[in-house]
Scaffold this motif. Structure first.
Motif, PDB file in Angstrom:
ATOM      1  N   LYS A  13       0.827  -1.210   0.000  1.00 62.69           N
ATOM      2  CA  LYS A  13       0.000   0.000   0.000  1.00 62.69           C
ATOM      3  C   LYS A  13       0.865   1.264   0.000  1.00 62.69           C
ATOM      4  CE  LYS A  13      -2.860  -1.315   3.399  1.00 62.69           C
ATOM      5  NZ  LYS A  13      -3.220  -2.709   3.655  1.00 62.69           N
ATOM      6  N   THR A  36      -2.038   5.477   3.876  1.00 61.76           N
ATOM      7  CA  THR A  36      -3.349   4.827   3.887  1.00 61.76           C
ATOM      8  C   THR A  36      -3.765   4.546   5.318  1.00 61.76           C
ATOM      9  OG1 THR A  36      -2.592   2.536   3.859  1.00 61.76           O
ATOM     10  CG2 THR A  36      -2.812   3.620   1.708  1.00 61.76           C
ATOM     11  N   ALA A  37      -5.067   4.404   5.505  1.00 62.99           N
ATOM     12  CA  ALA A  37      -5.602   4.005   6.813  1.00 62.99           C
ATOM     13  C   ALA A  37      -6.841   3.171   6.562  1.00 62.99           C
ATOM     14  CB  ALA A  37      -5.933   5.220   7.667  1.00 62.99           C
ATOM     15  N   GLY A  38      -7.224   2.415   7.588  1.00 67.14           N
ATOM     16  CA  GLY A  38      -8.424   1.590   7.490  1.00 67.14           C
ATOM     17  C   GLY A  38      -8.337   0.628   6.326  1.00 67.14           C
ATOM     18  N   ASP A  39      -7.155  -0.064   6.227  1.00 67.18           N
ATOM     19  CA  ASP A  39      -6.954  -1.071   5.179  1.00 67.18           C
ATOM     20  C   ASP A  39      -7.109  -0.490   3.777  1.00 67.18           C
ATOM     21  OD1 ASP A  39      -6.091  -3.556   4.758  1.00 67.18           O
ATOM     22  OD2 ASP A  39      -7.960  -4.607   5.224  1.00 67.18           O
ATOM     23  N   GLY A  40      -6.668   0.761   3.609  1.00 69.84           N
ATOM     24  CA  GLY A  40      -6.694   1.374   2.280  1.00 69.84           C
ATOM     25  C   GLY A  40      -7.969   2.150   1.983  1.00 69.84           C
ATOM     26  N   LYS A 214       0.724   8.355  12.515  1.00 76.09           N
ATOM     27  CA  LYS A 214      -0.337   8.243  11.513  1.00 76.09           C
ATOM     28  C   LYS A 214      -1.742   8.488  12.064  1.00 76.09           C
ATOM     29  CE  LYS A 214      -1.381   4.496   8.922  1.00 76.09           C
ATOM     30  NZ  LYS A 214      -1.167   3.415   7.934  1.00 76.09           N
ATOM     31  N   ARG A 218      -5.317   9.211  10.318  1.00 75.13           N
ATOM     32  CA  ARG A 218      -6.502   8.370  10.570  1.00 75.13           C
ATOM     33  C   ARG A 218      -7.662   9.221  11.056  1.00 75.13           C
ATOM     34  NH1 ARG A 218      -2.632   5.082  13.458  1.00 75.13           N
ATOM     35  NH2 ARG A 218      -1.972   3.329  12.150  1.00 75.13           N
TER      36      ARG A 218
HETATM   37  N1  ASP Z   1      -2.154  -0.233   8.064  1.00 72.92           N
HETATM   38  C1  ASP Z   1      -3.506  -0.214   7.625  1.00 72.92           C
HETATM   39  C2  ASP Z   1      -3.583   0.553   6.315  1.00 72.92           C
HETATM   40  O1  ASP Z   1      -2.615   1.141   5.930  1.00 72.92           O
HETATM   41  C3  ASP Z   1      -4.450   0.310   8.690  1.00 72.92           C
HETATM   42  C4  ASP Z   1      -3.978   1.413   9.612  1.00 72.92           C
HETATM   43  O2  ASP Z   1      -2.824   1.500   9.946  1.00 72.92           O
HETATM   44  O3  ASP Z   1      -4.829   2.195  10.062  1.00 72.92           O
HETATM   45  O4  ASP Z   1      -4.572   0.538   5.648  1.00 72.92           O
END
Ligand code: ASP
Ligand code: TMP
Length: 325
Positions: A13, A36-40, A214, A218
Motif C-alpha cells: 500500500k 493509507t488508513a483503514g486497510d486502504g 499516523k 486516521r
Molecule cells: N495499516 C492499515 C492501512 O494502511 C491500517 C492502519 O494503519 O490504520 O490501511
C-alpha cells in the motif's frame, strides 16, 4: 537476476519491494509518499512522507542493531530506499502496547490513555480478507504460522525493541504508546525484525499528548508531514549510547529423560505419599539454570546457547533440555 535492472517483487500500500541487482540475498524497499488508513479505505499522497518514513526506519533499525537486535537492514541507498536481507515475512503482525489506544480500546472498552502495568504483546493474522484479526499464540501455532519457540523468541525480541525505543524516546520527551513489528525468516531459518518502524507503524505522543504518528491522518487531526519531521528531528537528537542495557533472563530447564532412573524424584514421591498426598503417580526432579544477560536474544545467541547446553548444562544421553525465554 538481470544486470542493473530491479524487478518489482511486491507492491504494497505504501512501499514497493524490488529485486536487488547486486545480490539475490537482498531486496530493495522503496518508500512512497502514499498514506493509507483503514486497510486502504482512506488514502492520500503527501510529498516527502516516504523519505521521512524511510529515514526514521533507518535510524531505529540501525539503533536496534547496535543494541544487539537482529534486523533485516543492510544499508541505505539513494532516495527513499533501503537495502535489506531477503526474508520470508511471517504472516503475523506483532503489536506491543505501553498505553491503550486504537483497536485495544475498541475491542475491550479500555479507556484511551490507560497505562498498562506491563507492556502487552498481541499477534494479528495478516489476512486482509479477514480484516487482520487478533490471533492467540495457541491458534497461531496450530495454523503453522510459527512454532511455539519462534513465538517465544518473537515476544522476547519485541519486548526488547519496546524497551530500547521507549528509552530512546524518553530522552527527547516522547512517549512510545504502541508499535507494530513484522518478522522475517532467513533461508537458514533465523528470525529477523523486518519491514519498517516509523510513524506509520507506531503511536508516539509528545509532552502535550499530541500524536506524532499516523493517527493524525486516521483521525484528520493534523499535518502528518510536519509531525514526521518533528519525530525524526527529535530521534536524531537523542543519544543512543545513553540508553542502558536491558537485562534479559533465559531459563534452561533440564529434565531426566523418560525411562532414566531419577532417585531424587523417587525420594520426593515417597515423602509426598507419606505426608498423605493422594494420587501421586510419579515425581521427576530436574534442574533450572537462570542466565541473566546484558543483551537481547538473537539468532546468534540461540545458536551459542544450544551448543553450550549440549556441552555444559545437560547430559544429552540422560537428560533433555528446553530453553525458555
Ligand atoms: N495499516 C492499515 C492501512 O494502511 C491500517 C492502519 O494503519 O490504520 O490501511
Ligand atoms: P491498532 O491499535 O490499530 O491495533 O494498532 C496498533 C499499532 O500498530 C499502531 O501503532 C499502528 C500499528 N499498525 C500498523 O502498523 N499496521 C496495521 O495494519 C495496524 C492495524 C496497526
Amino acid at each position: 537476476m538481470t544486470g542493473e535492472h530491479s524487478d518489482l517483487i511486491r507492491e504494497g500500500k505504501v512501499k514497493r519491494v524490488l529485486s536487488d541487482p547486486a545480490s539475490p540475498d537482498t531486496i530493495i524497499i522503496e518508500f512512497t509518499d502514499a498514506v493509507t488508513a483503514g486497510d486502504g479505505a482512506k488514502r492520500a499522497e503527501m510529498l516527502g512522507k516516504g523519505k521521512l518514513a524511510c529515514e526514521t526506519s533507518l535510524l531505529l533499525l540501525r539503533y536496534l542493531q547496535q543494541r544487539g537486535i537482529a534486523t533485516h537492514l543492510v544499508e541505505k541507498l539513494d532516495g527513499p530506499r533501503l537495502r535489506c536481507r531477503r526474508v520470508e515475512i511471517l504472516p503475523v503482525e506483532v503489536v506491543c502496547r505501553n498505553i491503550a489506544a486504537g483497536s485495544v480500546c475498541r475491542r475491550y472498552g479500555i479507556e484511551q490513555g490507560t497505562v498498562f502495568k506491563r507492556p502487552v504483546v498481541e499477534f494479528f493474522l495478516k489476512d486482509d480478507a479477514l480484516g487482520d484479526p487478533l490471533v492467540t499464540p495457541e491458534v497461531a501455532v496450530q495454523m503453522g504460522l510459527a512454532t511455539e519457540d519462534e513465538l517465544a523468541f518473537i515476544r522476547s525480541v519485541t519486548l526488547s525493541v519496546n524497551y530500547y525505543v521507549r528509552e530512546l524516546m524518553r530522552q527527547v520527551k516522547l512517549t512510545l504508546v504502541d508499535f507494530k513489528l513484522e518478522f522475517g525468516r532467513t533461508p537458514e531459518g533465523e528470525l529477523l525484525v523486518a519491514d519498517e518502524i516509523s510513524g506509520d507503524t507506531m503511536r508516539v505522543w509528545d509532552e502535550t499528548s499530541t500524536s506524532l504518528d499516523k493517527d493524525l491522518f486516521r483521525k484528520s487531526t493534523g499535518d502528518l508531514v510536519s509531525a514526521y519531521v518533528e519525530l525524526l528531528e527529535r530521534l536524531v537528537s537523542a543519544d543512543t549510547k545513553a540508553v542502558g542495557p536491558r537485562t534479559e533472563r533465559i531459563v534452561v530447564e533440564v529434565m531426566p529423560k523418560r525411562g532414566v532412573k531419577n532417585p531424587p524424584g523417587e525420594v520426593t514421591m515417597k515423602a509426598l505419599r507419606r505426608l498423605g498426598m493422594k494420587g501421586v503417580q510419579d515425581v521427576r526432579v530436574g534442574k533450572l539454570f537462570v542466565i541473566s544477560l546484558d543483551r537481547p536474544v538473537s539468532p546468534a545467541l540461540m545458536r551459542e546457547l544450544e551448543a553450550m547446553n549440549l556441552k555444559l548444562l545437560s547430559n544429552p544421553v540422560a537428560e533433555t533440555h528446553h530453553v525458555r525465554l
